[in-house]
Design a protein around this motif. Structure first.
Motif, PDB file in Angstrom:
ATOM      1  N   LEU A 147      52.626  35.100  41.259  1.00  0.00           N
ATOM      2  CA  LEU A 147      51.186  35.209  41.480  1.00  0.00           C
ATOM      3  C   LEU A 147      50.462  33.944  41.040  1.00  0.00           C
ATOM      4  O   LEU A 147      50.545  33.528  39.895  1.00  0.00           O
ATOM      5  CB  LEU A 147      50.629  36.423  40.747  1.00  0.00           C
ATOM      6  CG  LEU A 147      51.142  37.761  41.266  1.00  0.00           C
ATOM      7  CD1 LEU A 147      50.659  38.892  40.395  1.00  0.00           C
ATOM      8  CD2 LEU A 147      50.711  37.977  42.703  1.00  0.00           C
ATOM      9  N   GLN A 148      49.757  33.341  41.999  1.00  0.00           N
ATOM     10  CA  GLN A 148      48.984  32.140  41.742  1.00  0.00           C
ATOM     11  C   GLN A 148      47.514  32.459  41.508  1.00  0.00           C
ATOM     12  O   GLN A 148      46.817  31.714  40.847  1.00  0.00           O
ATOM     13  CB  GLN A 148      49.142  31.173  42.919  1.00  0.00           C
ATOM     14  CG  GLN A 148      50.576  30.759  43.118  1.00  0.00           C
ATOM     15  CD  GLN A 148      50.794  30.002  44.412  1.00  0.00           C
ATOM     16  OE1 GLN A 148      49.845  29.583  45.065  1.00  0.00           O
ATOM     17  NE2 GLN A 148      52.036  29.829  44.788  1.00  0.00           N
ATOM     18  N   LYS A 149      47.074  33.579  42.062  1.00  0.00           N
ATOM     19  CA  LYS A 149      45.669  33.966  41.914  1.00  0.00           C
ATOM     20  C   LYS A 149      45.559  35.480  41.922  1.00  0.00           C
ATOM     21  O   LYS A 149      46.179  36.152  42.737  1.00  0.00           O
ATOM     22  CB  LYS A 149      44.836  33.379  43.055  1.00  0.00           C
ATOM     23  CG  LYS A 149      43.354  33.609  42.916  1.00  0.00           C
ATOM     24  CD  LYS A 149      42.585  32.888  43.995  1.00  0.00           C
ATOM     25  CE  LYS A 149      41.104  33.069  43.810  1.00  0.00           C
ATOM     26  NZ  LYS A 149      40.342  32.403  44.873  1.00  0.00           N
ATOM     27  N   ILE A 150      44.772  35.997  40.980  1.00  0.00           N
ATOM     28  CA  ILE A 150      44.467  37.425  40.926  1.00  0.00           C
ATOM     29  C   ILE A 150      42.953  37.557  40.843  1.00  0.00           C
ATOM     30  O   ILE A 150      42.314  36.921  40.004  1.00  0.00           O
ATOM     31  CB  ILE A 150      45.116  38.097  39.697  1.00  0.00           C
ATOM     32  CG1 ILE A 150      46.633  37.979  39.759  1.00  0.00           C
ATOM     33  CG2 ILE A 150      44.694  39.553  39.605  1.00  0.00           C
ATOM     34  CD1 ILE A 150      47.344  38.474  38.510  1.00  0.00           C
ATOM     35  N   SER A 151      42.377  38.372  41.708  1.00  0.00           N
ATOM     36  CA  SER A 151      40.942  38.590  41.717  1.00  0.00           C
ATOM     37  C   SER A 151      40.670  40.085  41.780  1.00  0.00           C
ATOM     38  O   SER A 151      41.185  40.772  42.665  1.00  0.00           O
ATOM     39  CB  SER A 151      40.318  37.892  42.930  1.00  0.00           C
ATOM     40  OG  SER A 151      38.954  38.239  43.061  1.00  0.00           O
ATOM     41  N   VAL A 152      39.866  40.584  40.824  1.00  0.00           N
ATOM     42  CA  VAL A 152      39.486  41.994  40.800  1.00  0.00           C
ATOM     43  C   VAL A 152      37.959  42.046  40.726  1.00  0.00           C
ATOM     44  O   VAL A 152      37.364  41.468  39.826  1.00  0.00           O
ATOM     45  CB  VAL A 152      40.117  42.727  39.586  1.00  0.00           C
ATOM     46  CG1 VAL A 152      39.728  44.189  39.608  1.00  0.00           C
ATOM     47  CG2 VAL A 152      41.628  42.567  39.584  1.00  0.00           C
ATOM     48  N   LYS A 153      37.339  42.748  41.694  1.00  0.00           N
ATOM     49  CA  LYS A 153      35.879  42.825  41.763  1.00  0.00           C
ATOM     50  C   LYS A 153      35.424  44.277  41.864  1.00  0.00           C
ATOM     51  O   LYS A 153      36.119  45.119  42.422  1.00  0.00           O
ATOM     52  CB  LYS A 153      35.363  42.087  43.004  1.00  0.00           C
ATOM     53  CG  LYS A 153      35.652  40.616  43.025  1.00  0.00           C
ATOM     54  CD  LYS A 153      35.135  40.005  44.307  1.00  0.00           C
ATOM     55  CE  LYS A 153      35.493  38.539  44.378  1.00  0.00           C
ATOM     56  NZ  LYS A 153      35.088  37.959  45.653  1.00  0.00           N
ATOM     57  N   ASP A 154      34.247  44.537  41.352  1.00  0.00           N
ATOM     58  CA  ASP A 154      33.578  45.833  41.488  1.00  0.00           C
ATOM     59  C   ASP A 154      34.425  46.999  40.978  1.00  0.00           C
ATOM     60  O   ASP A 154      34.894  47.838  41.740  1.00  0.00           O
ATOM     61  CB  ASP A 154      33.181  46.102  42.953  1.00  0.00           C
ATOM     62  CG  ASP A 154      32.277  45.027  43.511  1.00  0.00           C
ATOM     63  OD1 ASP A 154      31.430  44.529  42.754  1.00  0.00           O
ATOM     64  OD2 ASP A 154      32.428  44.701  44.701  1.00  0.00           O
TER      65      ASP A 154
END
Length: 168
Positions: A147-154
């Motif tokens: 994993l190079q990028k993890i994004s968690v929103k809302d």
């Protein structure tokens, strides 16, 4: 000339059948049944390169993980509006390995519960040291995470712990 056109049309039809939303949804449902310890469902799956280039993205829309704990007041452990995972297509194609490269999650509603005896609806994911032996299946592929990028929103989460009296 018309033979080349016919071959191109045939290839496009086959790609549409294989990579259509309904086809991908069926593949994702089988993967969830095979790999997920919890009961889950998805509304549909899309194939995407937008926002995931140079990786191939699989966007699961309407992912719901059910809470099957009898004592829990909730019926849903988690609901995710959009869950996108990207894979390295070159490695998938050349080496037949699935390498997860990015994870994007948006619109999460989670209901965490711990009963008075300490059991939790998260226990479905297991804490056992005994692991099931993998079956030798020539058609299955190994899954790796780089994993190079993890994004968690809302995120909206509720937590009820009867053993310690927490209700948040």
């Amino acid at each position: 000339g018309s033979l080349i056109g016919l071959v191109i049309i045939l290839v496009l039809v086959v790609c549409w059948i294989v990579f259509s939303s309904s086809g991908l949804t069926k593949v994702a449902e089988k993967a969830i049944d095979k790999y997920s310890p919890a009961r889950a469902k998805i509304d549909d799956v899309d194939l995407t390169l937008v926002g995931s280039y140079p990786f191939l993205g699989f966007r699961l829309n309407g992912l719901v993980v059910y809470d099957d704990m009898e004592a829990s007041p909730y019926d849903t452990l988690a609901a995710v509006d959009e869950f996108t995972v990207t894979v390295d297509f070159k490695t998938l194609y050349k080496e037949k390995k699935i390498i997860l490269t990015n994870l994007f999650i948006s619109g999460v509603a989670a209901n965490l519960y711990t009963a008075a005896d300490g059991s939790s609806n998260l226990d479905v994911f297991g804490t056992s040291e005994e692991e099931e032996e993998p079956k030798d299946d020539e058609s299955s592929m190994d899954i790796y995470a780089d994993l190079q990028k993890i994004s968690v929103k809302d995120i909206n989460a509720s937590y009820k712990d009867l053993s310690s009296g927490i209700d948040a």
